[in-house]
Motif scaffolding. Structure first.
Motif, PDB file in Angstrom:
ATOM      1  N   GLY A  64     123.210   9.121  39.577  1.00 30.83           N
ATOM      2  CA  GLY A  64     123.547   8.819  38.437  1.00 30.83           C
ATOM      3  C   GLY A  64     123.978   9.954  37.597  1.00 30.83           C
ATOM      4  O   GLY A  64     124.432  10.972  38.273  1.00 30.83           O
ATOM      5  N   ASP A 123     118.437   3.352  41.498  1.00 33.20           N
ATOM      6  CA  ASP A 123     119.809   3.025  41.833  1.00 33.20           C
ATOM      7  C   ASP A 123     120.093   3.104  43.265  1.00 33.20           C
ATOM      8  O   ASP A 123     121.235   3.048  43.821  1.00 33.20           O
ATOM      9  N   SER A 126     121.113  -0.478  43.269  1.00 35.98           N
ATOM     10  CA  SER A 126     122.357  -0.866  42.395  1.00 35.98           C
ATOM     11  C   SER A 126     123.579  -0.093  42.646  1.00 35.98           C
ATOM     12  O   SER A 126     124.763  -0.419  42.619  1.00 35.98           O
ATOM     13  N   MET A 127     123.401   1.274  43.199  1.00 36.85           N
ATOM     14  CA  MET A 127     124.687   2.077  43.280  1.00 36.85           C
ATOM     15  C   MET A 127     124.599   2.612  44.848  1.00 36.85           C
ATOM     16  O   MET A 127     125.591   2.382  45.354  1.00 36.85           O
TER      17      MET A 127
END
Length: 308
Positions: A64, A123, A126-127
């Motif tokens: 992030g 994350d 999501s990432m």
């Protein structure tokens, strides 16, 4: 006419004798002991150079935009790291491949890498998950399993994986999930009021003004390990075998308790590469760099060394 025929037959006979002589010479050259190249040496020469049978276990944390946090890597840098691994001919392998390798039962590609992400933040789903799908890279999330709970944590923290997200990671076939403790990713007060890792420190019992006993310590750690196992099974890990020590801290008691609970593959923060047949209770890991260039430089340094 007779003279021409005789000359022609003599020419054919001479050519045949020359061919046989050359053939015998070649056979003798390769077969005669100590002369030329033996059959055995010739066979060895045809074999390819054996692959470097060592694995680098890379560990990352959060992804992030947090410039002040050295453990958080921007998504752009992680993507560049994945591309750099591909360009530099490194080969990410699955956790199953790593198990077979460390057990001495299977070989791995040259310059093999196992990608691991500690703590189990959201994350990962999501990432990082979309990125691993794009590159077809297997990976492992070592999750603090208390954080799977759907209710918000009382302390200030990053958002974490949900059970549903963990199940989807597992069903993808690319991801595996290991333990990083249930509630043990924190520090507690120990002897001389000094802070230490939850799973390796005998706690200061403030109410009684004493340290917990060895038996109390082991009972507390055993409870955390079993809660971790239950949470992993609820998330879809049928037989939890992998555990990464929080803060890289471990001791003899913790290793023994984890082994008794069925955890075979224990991941440290000790730097270095791993070879086949080594102790699975002390797997080495290498911290990823802050960017692609740093990470590749770190890997090149370790793979250039003859030993771990």
């Amino acid at each position: 006419m007779l003279t021409i025929k005789l000359l022609k037959n003599q020419t054919i006979f001479t050519a045949a004798r020359l061919f046989i002589f050359c053939l015998v010479t070649v056979i003798c050259y390769f077969a005669w002991p100590g002369s030329g190249v033996s059959h055995e040496a010739s066979a060895q020469a045809k074999q390819s150079v054996p692959a470097d049978q060592r694995v680098a276990v890379l560990f990352f944390h959060a992804v992030g935009e947090e410039p002040s946090n050295p453990n958080t890597m921007p998504l752009k840098d992680l993507e560049e790291t994945f591309q750099a691994l591909q360009d530099s001919d490194y080969h990410p392998i699955s956790l199953e491949q790593f198990h077979a390798f460390i057990d001495g039962q299977a070989e791995v590609p040259q310059r093999a890498v196992l990608l691991t992400f500690d703590d189990g933040y959201s994350d990962v789903y999501s990432m990082i998950f979309p990125l691993t799908k794009r590159y077809n890279y297997p990976a492992v999330s070592f999750a603090v399993t208390k954080w799977f709970d759907r209710y918000p944590r009382p302390e200030k923290s990053r958002e974490h994986l949900s059970v549903e997200e963990a199940k989807e990671l597992l069903s993808s076939g690319l991801w595996q999930i290991g333990g990083h403790s249930y509630d043990g990713h924190r520090l507690i007060r120990g002897a001389h009021n000094q802070e230490g890792a939850y799973l390796t420190t005998r706690s200061l019992m403030e109410r009684d003004f004493r340290l917990e006993s060895e038996a109390e310590y082991r009972a507390r750690v055993w409870q955390d390990i079993n809660l971790n196992t239950m949470a992993l099974k609820l998330a879809g890990v049928s037989e939890p075998k992998d555990f990464a020590f929080p803060y890289g801290a471990y001791n003899e008691d913790l290793v023994k308790l984890l082994n008794e609970a069925g955890y075979t593959y224990l991941f440290t923060n000790n730097q270095g590469l791993n070879g086949p047949g080594e102790d699975p209770s002390c797997i080495r890991r290498i911290g990823a760099g802050r960017c692609a260039k740093e990470t590749i430089a770190i890997l090149e340094k370790y793979f250039a060394q003859g030993n771990n």
